[in-house]
Enzyme design. Sequence first.
Site, mmCIF file in Angstrom:
data_model
loop_
_atom_site.group_PDB
_atom_site.id
_atom_site.type_symbol
_atom_site.label_atom_id
_atom_site.label_comp_id
_atom_site.label_asym_id
_atom_site.label_seq_id
_atom_site.Cartn_x
_atom_site.Cartn_y
_atom_site.Cartn_z
ATOM 1 N N TYR A 124 24.867 -26.055 -21.825
ATOM 2 C CA TYR A 124 23.722 -26.733 -21.221
ATOM 3 C C TYR A 124 22.481 -26.638 -22.110
ATOM 4 O O TYR A 124 21.636 -27.520 -22.099
ATOM 5 C CB TYR A 124 23.372 -26.098 -19.865
ATOM 6 C CG TYR A 124 24.153 -26.631 -18.699
ATOM 7 C CD1 TYR A 124 25.543 -26.489 -18.633
ATOM 8 C CD2 TYR A 124 23.518 -27.255 -17.644
ATOM 9 C CE1 TYR A 124 26.251 -26.963 -17.547
ATOM 10 C CE2 TYR A 124 24.224 -27.731 -16.548
ATOM 11 C CZ TYR A 124 25.589 -27.579 -16.513
ATOM 12 O OH TYR A 124 26.292 -28.053 -15.434
ATOM 13 N N LYS A 173 37.795 -19.385 -21.132
ATOM 14 C CA LYS A 173 38.798 -20.228 -21.801
ATOM 15 C C LYS A 173 39.061 -19.543 -23.148
ATOM 16 O O LYS A 173 38.833 -20.104 -24.232
ATOM 17 C CB LYS A 173 38.250 -21.659 -21.941
ATOM 18 C CG LYS A 173 39.219 -22.674 -22.496
ATOM 19 C CD LYS A 173 40.355 -23.020 -21.549
ATOM 20 C CE LYS A 173 41.320 -23.993 -22.209
ATOM 21 N NZ LYS A 173 42.589 -24.125 -21.449
ATOM 22 N N ASP A 183 41.223 -23.330 -16.476
ATOM 23 C CA ASP A 183 42.118 -24.382 -15.958
ATOM 24 C C ASP A 183 43.022 -23.812 -14.871
ATOM 25 O O ASP A 183 43.193 -24.392 -13.797
ATOM 26 C CB ASP A 183 42.925 -25.058 -17.087
ATOM 27 C CG ASP A 183 43.576 -24.080 -18.048
ATOM 28 O OD1 ASP A 183 43.305 -22.861 -17.959
ATOM 29 O OD2 ASP A 183 44.372 -24.525 -18.905
ATOM 30 N N ASP A 189 29.663 -24.627 -12.780
ATOM 31 C CA ASP A 189 29.221 -25.884 -12.179
ATOM 32 C C ASP A 189 30.416 -26.620 -11.585
ATOM 33 O O ASP A 189 30.399 -27.061 -10.436
ATOM 34 C CB ASP A 189 28.534 -26.754 -13.243
ATOM 35 C CG ASP A 189 28.050 -28.075 -12.673
ATOM 36 O OD1 ASP A 189 27.475 -28.065 -11.574
ATOM 37 O OD2 ASP A 189 28.263 -29.122 -13.324
ATOM 38 N N ASP A 223 31.756 -27.082 -7.223
ATOM 39 C CA ASP A 223 31.943 -28.338 -6.475
ATOM 40 C C ASP A 223 33.350 -28.355 -5.878
ATOM 41 O O ASP A 223 33.563 -28.820 -4.757
ATOM 42 C CB ASP A 223 31.741 -29.576 -7.368
ATOM 43 C CG ASP A 223 30.300 -30.121 -7.311
ATOM 44 O OD1 ASP A 223 29.371 -29.301 -7.115
ATOM 45 O OD2 ASP A 223 30.117 -31.345 -7.475
HETATM 46 C C1 IPM Z 1 24.016 -28.167 -10.149
HETATM 47 C C2 IPM Z 1 23.813 -29.522 -10.781
HETATM 48 C C3 IPM Z 1 23.016 -29.366 -12.074
HETATM 49 C C4 IPM Z 1 23.856 -28.550 -13.044
HETATM 50 C C5 IPM Z 1 22.568 -30.688 -12.747
HETATM 51 C C6 IPM Z 1 21.810 -31.559 -11.814
HETATM 52 C C7 IPM Z 1 21.752 -30.398 -13.976
HETATM 53 O O1 IPM Z 1 25.033 -30.164 -10.983
HETATM 54 O O2 IPM Z 1 23.022 -27.474 -9.888
HETATM 55 O O3 IPM Z 1 25.156 -27.796 -9.867
HETATM 56 O O4 IPM Z 1 24.747 -29.086 -13.707
HETATM 57 O O5 IPM Z 1 23.594 -27.344 -13.133
HETATM 58 MN MN MN Z 2 26.714 -29.157 -10.028
#
Ligand code: IPM
Ligand code: MN
Length: 366
Positions: free
Chosen positions: A146, A191, A223, A247, A251
């Site tokens: 990042y 990884k 993975d 990240d 999700d």
């Molecule tokens: C999160 C989001 C952010 C990230 C983006 C919006 C920069 O996806 O907070 O999970 O990737 O950290």
């Molecule tokens: Mn995110």
Amino acid sequence: MNTPHASAHIALLPGDGIGPEVTAAAVACLEAVAEIHGFQLRFSEHAVGGVAIDACGTALPETTRAACMASDAVLLGAVGGPKWSDPRAPVRPEQGLLALRAAMGVYANLRPVQVHPRAAQFSPLRPEKLRNVDLLFVRELTGGIYFGSKTRDAAGASDLCSYSVAEIERVLRRGFALARQRRRKLTSVDKANVMETSRLWRETAQRLAAEYPDVQVEHQLVDSMAMLLLTRPADFDVIVSENLFGDILTDEAAAIAGSLGLLPSASLGDGPRGLYEPIHGSAPDIAGRGIANPAGAIASAALLLRHSLGMQVAAGALESALWLALDEGVLTPDLGGHHGTVALTDAVIGHLWSQSAVDTAVVARA
Ligand code: IPM
Ligand code: MN
Ligand code: NAD
């Protein structure tokens, strides 16, 4: 318990899309908690992300940065949206969020995952897989790909992923400390079969493990970890990873819990000041319709009370009020319900007040 602040200053950064809707919900809950538990909160609101680009050409204006640095805690909604997503755009909303995380030095991003029974039916996993799922992701937040240098020319592009030993060590130590407060299991994700940063990560995790003999440590390749979260999610406790892997995995974890709208986060550095935000984005597809699930933002406000203000009891009260509101079926459309953001928020506040009435009655009887 820490001493609560006499009057804590919370910087609000509602941002874009559903950000303002879910932030308003979290603030309403915080105001009720403060009234019930007898403490003062002071809020100030600032621009970040796309709205800040529109207003002043930059995603993190200096006034916003300064207000956050002068606050006791920052509560953020979401940033981004199609209006600012052109791959050739010179400034992007997400840069504001990354710059804020870096400025605040919040290197450890805590993302807890529990499965509410009402949300379980929206999980892609069978109910028996969801029993006893209680995860705490600790995502490294201020390093890795990042923040590495980026290049782009007509022929190609590059993103550098680099980590120092110190950066890896501090976030892993945070993970070990948290594991000691929980079930004493830590999964370090990397990884290491491909990436040099991951080999350094694994070596560091192995070295630190010797200092925490009471914590059971395992290493998983990312993975395989993505697969294991689906096949046996209840087996994990604290999961520590570098920035990008965290990240993506969170999700996935949110989907396991039933909706991306449910998960909160706390981003912490070495001091008490933290940045709190739901893990979801600006959800442009549902923005402005009053149907965003505020649960992730409300639960983030609870984390703010716990981690930045030292208000453990108030934090627990807000979490249980949210849990009860979901229990009684006040559900937004992402969880199959027909209730809106405000209805769920009002239900949470209602449970806060009725809990406090019960507490008062118990004290009066004693
Ligand atoms: C999160 C989001 C952010 C990230 C983006 C919006 C920069 O996806 O907070 O999970 O990737 O950290
Ligand atoms: Mn995110
Ligand atoms: P998203 O998280 O905004 O939405 C993904 C899906 O989940 C959408 O269908 C959305 O409607 C749904 N969803 C998300 N939050 C919800 C909620 N609270 N209630 C109900 N449904 C919800 O992800 P995206 O669409 O990939 O990204 C949109 C924008 O948000 C992008 O610009 C991205 O960079 C940004 N983003 C910001 C943050 C942040 O500010 N922390 C996090 C992730 C993405």
